[in-house]
Design a protein around this motif. Sequence first.
Motif, PDB file in Angstrom:
ATOM      1  N   PRO B   3       0.703  -1.276   0.017  1.00  0.00           N
ATOM      2  CA  PRO B   3      -0.061  -0.230  -0.202  1.00  0.00           C
ATOM      3  C   PRO B   3       0.899   1.164  -0.013  1.00  0.00           C
ATOM      4  CG  PRO B   3       0.022  -1.187   1.670  1.00  0.00           C
ATOM      5  CD  PRO B   3       0.543  -1.885   1.684  1.00  0.00           C
ATOM      6  N   GLY B  34     -11.713  -4.237   6.382  1.00  0.00           N
ATOM      7  CA  GLY B  34     -10.312  -4.224   5.766  1.00  0.00           C
ATOM      8  C   GLY B  34     -10.734  -5.123   4.618  1.00  0.00           C
ATOM      9  N   GLN B  35     -11.758  -6.357   4.567  1.00  0.00           N
ATOM     10  CA  GLN B  35     -11.309  -7.480   3.672  1.00  0.00           C
ATOM     11  C   GLN B  35     -11.337  -6.949   2.401  1.00  0.00           C
ATOM     12  OE1 GLN B  35     -10.345 -10.645   5.199  1.00  0.00           O
ATOM     13  NE2 GLN B  35     -10.194  -8.455   6.414  1.00  0.00           N
ATOM     14  N   VAL B  38      -8.412  -3.232   2.166  1.00  0.00           N
ATOM     15  CA  VAL B  38      -7.219  -3.390   1.694  1.00  0.00           C
ATOM     16  C   VAL B  38      -6.287  -4.371   0.703  1.00  0.00           C
ATOM     17  CG1 VAL B  38      -5.045  -4.750   3.326  1.00  0.00           C
ATOM     18  CG2 VAL B  38      -7.018  -3.153   4.472  1.00  0.00           C
ATOM     19  N   PRO B  39      -7.622  -5.139  -0.224  1.00  0.00           N
ATOM     20  CA  PRO B  39      -7.456  -5.425  -0.903  1.00  0.00           C
ATOM     21  C   PRO B  39      -6.971  -4.518  -2.216  1.00  0.00           C
ATOM     22  CG  PRO B  39      -8.681  -6.844  -0.593  1.00  0.00           C
ATOM     23  CD  PRO B  39      -8.174  -5.736   0.785  1.00  0.00           C
ATOM     24  N   LEU B  40      -7.499  -3.349  -2.098  1.00  0.00           N
ATOM     25  CA  LEU B  40      -6.955  -2.578  -3.443  1.00  0.00           C
ATOM     26  C   LEU B  40      -6.201  -1.608  -3.284  1.00  0.00           C
ATOM     27  CD1 LEU B  40     -11.403  -1.987  -3.500  1.00  0.00           C
ATOM     28  CD2 LEU B  40      -9.465  -3.019  -5.186  1.00  0.00           C
ATOM     29  N   MET B  41      -6.398  -1.195  -1.214  1.00  0.00           N
ATOM     30  CA  MET B  41      -5.353  -0.378  -1.228  1.00  0.00           C
ATOM     31  C   MET B  41      -3.755  -1.217  -1.305  1.00  0.00           C
ATOM     32  SD  MET B  41      -6.526   0.859   2.901  1.00  0.00           S
ATOM     33  CE  MET B  41      -5.217   1.966   2.601  1.00  0.00           C
ATOM     34  N   ASN B  42      -3.576  -2.528  -1.530  1.00  0.00           N
ATOM     35  CA  ASN B  42      -2.354  -3.435  -1.991  1.00  0.00           C
ATOM     36  C   ASN B  42      -1.404  -3.092  -2.988  1.00  0.00           C
ATOM     37  OD1 ASN B  42      -2.352  -3.963   0.680  1.00  0.00           O
ATOM     38  ND2 ASN B  42      -2.069  -6.544   0.735  1.00  0.00           N
ATOM     39  N   LEU B  43      -2.965  -2.897  -4.260  1.00  0.00           N
ATOM     40  CA  LEU B  43      -2.612  -2.904  -5.603  1.00  0.00           C
ATOM     41  C   LEU B  43      -2.228  -1.624  -5.706  1.00  0.00           C
ATOM     42  CD1 LEU B  43      -6.270  -4.835  -6.366  1.00  0.00           C
ATOM     43  CD2 LEU B  43      -3.601  -5.394  -7.288  1.00  0.00           C
TER      44      LEU B  43
END
Lengths: 788, 290, 176
Positions: B3, B34-35, B38-43
């Motif tokens: 992120p 965050g489920q 957070v995946p979108l933030m990690n990307l």
Amino acid sequence: MTATVTPPRYVGKRMLRVEDPSFLRGQAQFVDDVDLPGLLHAAFLRSPFAHARIRSIDAGRAREARGVHAVLTGADVGDAGMLVTTIATRPDEVETGVRRLLPTDKARHVGDPVAVVVARSRYLAEDACDLIEVDWEPLPAVVDAEEALAEDAPVIHEELGGNRFAHIEFERGDVEGLFDSAAHLFAKRFHFGRTFAAPLETRGVVGQYEQGPGELIVWTSTQFPHLVRTSLAPLLELPENRVRVIAPAVGGGFGLKVQIFVEEVLIPLLALRLGRPVKWIEDRREALVASGHAKELICDLEAAVGDDGRFLAFRGRYVGDAGAYQAHPWTGLIDPLCAASFLPGQYGIEAVRYEADVAITNKCPSTAYRGVGWTPGQAAREAMIDDIARALGRDPLELRIQNTISEEPGESLTGCRYDGGSYVRAQEKAAEMLDYARLRERQRRLRDEGRYLGIGFSPFVEQGGWAAAVARANGFPGYAYMDSVNVTVEPDASVTVTSGFHSHGQGHHTALAQVVADRLGVPFDAVRIVQGDTAGTAYSTGTYGSRTAVVAGGALVHATGDIRDKLLRIAAHTLEANPDDLELADGRISVRGDPTHSLSIAEVVATAYSGAGRPTDIEVSLTSTRSYDPPETYSNACIAAVVEVDVETGAVEIERMVVVEDCGTILNPMIVDGQIAGALAQGVGAALYEALPYDEEGQPLAPTLREFTYPSTLDVPPLDIAHIETPSPVTANGAKGMGEGGTIGAPAACVNAVADALSPFGVSVDFTPLRPAAILSLLREARERSRA
Amino acid sequence: MKPAPFHHVEVATVEEALGQLREHGAHARVLAGGQSLVPLMNLRSVRPRVLVDINPISELERIDADGSLELGAMVRQAAALRSAEVRSLAPLLADVLRQVGYPATRARGTIGGSVAHADPVAELPAALVALESEIAVQGSHGERLVPAESFFQARFETAAGDDELVTRIRVPRLPRRCGWGFAEIAPRGHDFAIAGAACLLEIDSDRVCRSARIALLGVAERPVRAADAEASLQGRGLDGAALSEAARHAAGDLEPPSDVHASGRYRREVAEALVRRALAEAARRGGGGS
Amino acid sequence: MSAREPIGREPEEVLVRLTVNGEERRGIAEPRLLLSDFLRQELRLTGVQVGCEQGVCGACTVLLDGEPIRSCLMFAVQARGAELETVEGLAGEDGALDPLQRSFQEHHGLQCGFCTPGFLLTARALLEETPDPSREQIAESLAGNVCRCTGYVGILDAVASAAAALHDEGGSQGGT
């Protein structure tokens, strides 16, 4: 010298894996677990376009960013470490692929790396990637292999003048005559969908240059550490003895990690240039768009069939989609040429002709994945055979058995020298396990209730022990392969084996120890297998192509043979007997027929190292390094699938799968069954779940695991496995190799089962993956056809 | 895949959260379970400057069953699934939650987070639409209750403003004789659905449908009710023909989007089958069907 | 482009104190540091594997207050004060494998071993909550963990067998 062979104590037994406890405790060391003082982290800036000229790259802000140590672009790397890939034995048929570590002119697929940032952490490296400005000039993209071969297609590698990387033709027998005169002609066009090995551990590399000893150490998640070393040394202009490659625990490879990647060269290059250790761990998005896809293949098949249903001749044209660059060292031929070489499969035809083409497209490079082109070739051929059976009103299994070759050794029309097996019996056994006749009965009953059950068969012959001979049989260069092991008996009679084979789940530490313990008559746990580090292991080309049981197993037979001989000679000296009169069993060497006259192995070893009565006339070092380059060997198997198709939703449920496997001598049945189950799940994934589509602009539509769907615990079928054991008459230990069968055979079984289920609707299946939406399209098209 | 940087602000009350949202506006995102976020933030496809972490707001973790069912926004999906109140008052919700992700995502994923994320292929929003739930949204001018059907506006878009917080979900008590059904098709396992249908049938003692509610997921940019289909069932006996006709109505006017998993055409076709199956299940449970 | 603007002053690093495998641990984390990276890099608990950073593959699963969670979908700062369990905490103090770990070995429930920690922890949580699960319940609970090697056959067998063994053990203990 002949020593009595005693029945194996360990080979063939279900020995639990000695490697398991470290994984179960979380102690195994994978590449990402490597930590070094001063370690820096790399991140790649990758192309957002499928095909685009790089007008300029401005990395100024990135170089100034917090924590950044270096930013390299194509201009900074130039031709250093450039990968040059071709098939040297086929200069007229195969082009040469050239790939710079970072492109200087243009990006050729989404995910093509165009710059690399090295920073104090991966987080900071990615921050800096965001600051690099690339002035892109998007170009038209080519995403279809056949369109790429068209005259007017945009050219991806200008120096090649077009997008055709290879064209190979082969013909044997009177193809034209048989096609002219046959009672029945059939044709099938089959498009096997792009898939991906997708090991759970992504790729990863750590490079470190140690000034003092002048040694480059490269940790990399690879299946063939020695070949990485042999490839890297000249690319980095280092002598090979100053490069050490360590493949630590590897979290799955499945063929993906049996190639040299640009990142694998670039990271060590950065370590050399910066004088600091550098780590790169591929993230999942990179893995899905930029590591190596596989198996996308267009197969155009034709069959000439006699009026009695006999297969007379096959013709095949295979167009592989290599993506933007050639996998090094395999090239994009790994799929189309392997598919073509196995066009006859286990059938006794009289003539064959094939053409294999490799097209370059603006997609992720395609590479080896367990089962390579044998998988799509099998799916296409077996789907065609089911079509033939339906057209002739024949039972598909019975038609296959009619056309199956003899179980004796023989040569296929494409030149594969089969070493005998249970080609017919495997099919009969599968039918028996399914209770085939009653299953057909049940299928009829269910159809009356509006439920659609289907049964699919997929019998096949599978190459094992990939080395020079089998490579040649598949059309690849194979003058000779160097695969060796070293066996050393230590002073306390424990045994150390080193090899450049590398286990990434196959259980070498257990299976190879079983072989050695039996051969030397020592306890299983006295044997230790050392691998994964080129420093101090015997050279090998690695683990891939179902080869380790055959090739390492064979080399171990020879190396342990040397040591047995020495032990017997030393013992003979002590016992004052003739070595020929001695036997080695249960940890003792004794005079045959006189067990009172004997020595323990430990006593003989002690004598060899420091004993008083050591003979002076023989070389006594208890170590042997031996290589083995086996002749061709082939396992065979029959996989059958029973599925039910929900014709309203298109969902396919596999009710059951059956595998009958004949891989010759089995070293460890637990590991063999594990390989079958795992390979089978991958085959099911390719058949039903996994897809890597691209849109017209070449954008990948499955860049995360939300789109690329692995089979889960809920998607794998109940599985029954049976074995027939026909030892190879040609390999050193009777083993034939079997790591890929499930992946080769399962898609065809699934495809045929689905087609069988949908046969009342007049549906024929000619692609994978068969996802629910695709099944409903097939049904819709069939309805529209029948209306028209 | 890491992120981008952000400031992490933990808040202990709804008021504090609202204060942060007012201050940072569109630069802030609320972190619940965050489920999805957070995946979108990690990307790095979502990069908030400020992450307003509402996990410490314990008042939002309550499940109240006082007549209707009230779920605080921070009730974890796993907690809702374990809740006896949810099972007895909104069994459809319990059934649907079983299809939402996996134990490890349900342990963190929240009811409110799933609602606020408004993924058109998520199960929970469609179930809440079928249940005629209301979403409580709090802003500087106080709390308002938005019917679920109008709360979900488009893909990842809801009626909640940037400076508002989803605080509670109110699920009204079900009619007395009521059956529920849910059917979906997913690419694999318990992934997000390709399409699905959640149905409730209120059934007379003489097995006639008094009212029907049908909500579909995966067939539009938001969960949608099938009003014509619902109307077609009213006052009818719930035989196979009635259910099939309703299913045809439900699917008839849809123009679903295409994506990597399925074409729009497929979604329309499969919606019909899924509605019929969900209705049949509901009819069976409500004692009104074959 | 606004999305890529810097966020102003640099976020401050935070002291994260938590309990892992029964031990008090502490480390420094900037707010964006994923819990998975914190456990691996700061605490050197490298049995936590990272497979997708999207919460799909399950390799990074750890137990948070007894429940399985994706450590790649939590920030380390959120774990302050939490009680975590990782694969390193499964074996007994004497180093002996626990029954679930043994069962994975006995049933060939692992090949490359990369997914194994996530499966072990997910299965452990299942067996805590459902001591006598059906085969279907096991498959359901583990459906969010990917294994690319085994085809799941050995894993499902291992969990079923461990459940039975634990059950018997529990039964006999209850009887004494």
